[in-house]
Design an enzyme around this catalytic site. Structure first.
Site, PDB file in Angstrom:
ATOM      1  N   THR A   1     -15.092  -4.599 -35.526  1.00 18.35           N
ATOM      2  CA  THR A   1     -13.746  -4.032 -35.513  1.00 18.35           C
ATOM      3  C   THR A   1     -12.701  -5.128 -35.423  1.00 18.35           C
ATOM      4  O   THR A   1     -11.672  -5.083 -36.113  1.00 18.35           O
ATOM      5  CB  THR A   1     -13.585  -3.062 -34.326  1.00 18.35           C
ATOM      6  OG1 THR A   1     -14.509  -1.983 -34.475  1.00 18.35           O
ATOM      7  CG2 THR A   1     -12.176  -2.516 -34.246  1.00 18.35           C
TER       8      THR A   1
ATOM      9  N   SER B   1      -9.506   3.779 -42.304  1.00 19.38           N
ATOM     10  CA  SER B   1      -9.464   4.697 -41.167  1.00 19.38           C
ATOM     11  C   SER B   1      -8.051   5.024 -40.691  1.00 19.38           C
ATOM     12  O   SER B   1      -7.888   5.695 -39.679  1.00 19.38           O
ATOM     13  CB  SER B   1     -10.245   4.095 -39.995  1.00 19.38           C
ATOM     14  OG  SER B   1      -9.667   2.865 -39.580  1.00 19.38           O
TER      15      SER B   1
ATOM     16  N   ASP C   1     -10.220  -5.358 -38.600  1.00 23.82           N
ATOM     17  CA  ASP C   1      -8.900  -4.763 -38.397  1.00 23.82           C
ATOM     18  C   ASP C   1      -7.890  -5.659 -37.695  1.00 23.82           C
ATOM     19  O   ASP C   1      -6.689  -5.354 -37.711  1.00 23.82           O
ATOM     20  CB  ASP C   1      -9.036  -3.467 -37.580  1.00 23.82           C
ATOM     21  CG  ASP C   1      -9.904  -2.431 -38.264  1.00 23.82           C
ATOM     22  OD1 ASP C   1     -10.028  -2.507 -39.503  1.00 23.82           O
ATOM     23  OD2 ASP C   1     -10.454  -1.553 -37.575  1.00 23.82           O
TER      24      ASP C   1
ATOM     25  N   HIS D   1       0.829  -1.193   0.000  1.00 23.93           N
ATOM     26  CA  HIS D   1       0.000   0.000   0.000  1.00 23.93           C
ATOM     27  C   HIS D   1       0.874   1.258   0.000  1.00 23.93           C
ATOM     28  O   HIS D   1       2.026   1.241   0.430  1.00 23.93           O
ATOM     29  CB  HIS D   1      -0.918   0.002   1.212  1.00 23.93           C
ATOM     30  CG  HIS D   1      -2.073  -0.954   1.073  1.00 23.93           C
ATOM     31  ND1 HIS D   1      -3.058  -1.090   2.025  1.00 23.93           N
ATOM     32  CD2 HIS D   1      -2.404  -1.824   0.087  1.00 23.93           C
ATOM     33  CE1 HIS D   1      -3.943  -1.997   1.639  1.00 23.93           C
ATOM     34  NE2 HIS D   1      -3.556  -2.464   0.461  1.00 23.93           N
TER      35      HIS D   1
ATOM     36  N   GLU E   1       0.793   3.973   1.816  1.00 23.41           N
ATOM     37  CA  GLU E   1       1.262   4.445   3.109  1.00 23.41           C
ATOM     38  C   GLU E   1       2.483   3.658   3.584  1.00 23.41           C
ATOM     39  O   GLU E   1       3.429   4.238   4.137  1.00 23.41           O
ATOM     40  CB  GLU E   1       0.150   4.326   4.161  1.00 23.41           C
ATOM     41  CG  GLU E   1      -1.117   5.090   3.826  1.00 23.41           C
ATOM     42  CD  GLU E   1      -2.171   4.235   3.145  1.00 23.41           C
ATOM     43  OE1 GLU E   1      -3.342   4.328   3.536  1.00 23.41           O
ATOM     44  OE2 GLU E   1      -1.804   3.473   2.217  1.00 23.41           O
TER      45      GLU E   1
ATOM     46  N   ARG F   1       2.032   0.715 -27.182  1.00 25.67           N
ATOM     47  CA  ARG F   1       3.275   0.811 -27.946  1.00 25.67           C
ATOM     48  C   ARG F   1       3.983   2.134 -27.650  1.00 25.67           C
ATOM     49  O   ARG F   1       4.306   2.902 -28.556  1.00 25.67           O
ATOM     50  CB  ARG F   1       2.982   0.657 -29.439  1.00 25.67           C
ATOM     51  CG  ARG F   1       2.435  -0.711 -29.792  1.00 25.67           C
ATOM     52  CD  ARG F   1       2.333  -0.961 -31.279  1.00 25.67           C
ATOM     53  NE  ARG F   1       1.345  -0.132 -31.941  1.00 25.67           N
ATOM     54  CZ  ARG F   1       0.043  -0.409 -31.986  1.00 25.67           C
ATOM     55  NH1 ARG F   1      -0.430  -1.494 -31.383  1.00 25.67           N
ATOM     56  NH2 ARG F   1      -0.801   0.394 -32.622  1.00 25.67           N
TER      57      ARG F   1
END
Length: 313
Positions: free
Chosen positions: A190, A162, A194, A44, A46, A201
């Site tokens: 999509t 695109s 694609d 954590h 703290e 990256r």
């Protein structure tokens, strides 16, 4: 406290289901310790800050979320660490909604005679921990929808071309946003059109690529998660921040379900004309219903492009 909030941002997308917390310790006007939640939720903030500072007697400890009050197999309660370290004061931005802590951490610290101030820069801390807080309040991840469009709201030519609507600076910023989320999601159209890698990256951040998901019927590729509809995001394990990248049908599905908390709109200074719209039909029947739903939170120039960030009202 704003320095602690900035540190908390370093852990965003890496700490779920734990919150991404930041902590700064100051004595005599000088920072003597700082920390943010480690990957996987431990250690954590703290604990890191106290260890870095060593002696914190007489200091003020600033932390973006109430120190935890429950003992875990992964580490001691931060409220107990603070009591043992004996700072003079503790400033806390937000109370922890986790019922295991919720007020108990503050009470334990005050019982030790340490002064506590709450609500310090609460709005900034709330924004930095939006994922954790959304999961607690709504039972689902905090959702960011990213759109990259022309001036006339197109995301592609009529044939689907695109690459690229926006320039390299805007695309780099989008990769930085990917690194701040546990999961990234696209629609099946999509994915099939694609074959996106959806990785990060950017030099030095390649290891922070989010998990990948696809919306729609059918099986998911190996290593991906398949979701039938937007409401299924509630069942995602270890995901407090979800980044939705498209396409138009997926954007419309999340908007129609009122599951978008944050909208990133990258606008390129081009006019496409006939082409593919950024968003499909969301079932809007009355323009009045479209108003008073979004607040402009930030805007900036990225190379030749413009980024506008909206938050759900």
């Amino acid at each position: 406290m704003l320095s602690a909030v900035a540190l908390a941002g370093r852990g965003r997308g890496r700490t779920a289901p734990n919150p991404n917390v930041g902590c700064v310790i100051v004595r005599d006007g000088r920072v003597i310790g700082r920390g943010w939640t480690g990957a996987g939720g431990r250690p954590h903030a703290e604990a890191i800050a106290i260890e870095a500072a060593g002696d914190v007697a007489g200091a003020t400890l600033y932390v973006t979320l109430e120190p935890c009050a429950h003992v875990s197999a992964r580490g001691p309660a931060c409220a107990d660490l603070i009591v043992a370290a004996k700072p003079a004061r503790v400033a806390i931005a937000l109370r922890d909604p986790d019922p295991r802590t919720d007020g108990r951490g503050i009470a334990r610290i005050e019982a030790a005679g340490i002064a506590v101030a709450t609500g310090v820069e609460a709005a900034a801390a709330r924004a930095s921990m939006a994922g954790f807080l959304t999961r607690r309040s709504k039972g689902r991840p905090h959702v960011t929808l990213k759109l990259a469009t022309s001036l006339d709201g197109r995301i592609a030519l009529p044939d689907g071309s695109s690459r690229w609507i926006t320039g390299p600076a805007a695309r780099a910023h989008a990769h930085l946003e990917r690194a701040r989320h546990e999961m990234i999601l696209v629609g099946r159209g999509t994915l099939e059109a694609d074959s996106p890698t959806l990785d990060v990256r950017l030099p030095g951040l390649e290891g922070r690529s989010p998990r990948r998901a696809v919306l729609g019927h059918g099986a998911a590729p190996e290593g991906w998660t398949a979701l039938r509809d937007p409401t299924a995001i509630a069942g995602l394990d270890g995901v407090d921040h979800l980044f939705v990248e498209g396409g138009a049908g997926t954007a419309a599905a999340f908007l129609a379900a009122d599951l978008v908390d944050r909208l990133l709109l990258y606008t390129a200074p081009i006019v496409v004309g006939a082409g593919r719209s950024a968003i499909g039909d969301i079932g809007l029947a009355d323009l009045a219903a479209a108003h008073d739903r979004w607040r402009l939170a930030d805007t900036r120039t990225l190379g030749i492009d413009r980024l506008s960030i909206y938050e759900r009202i």
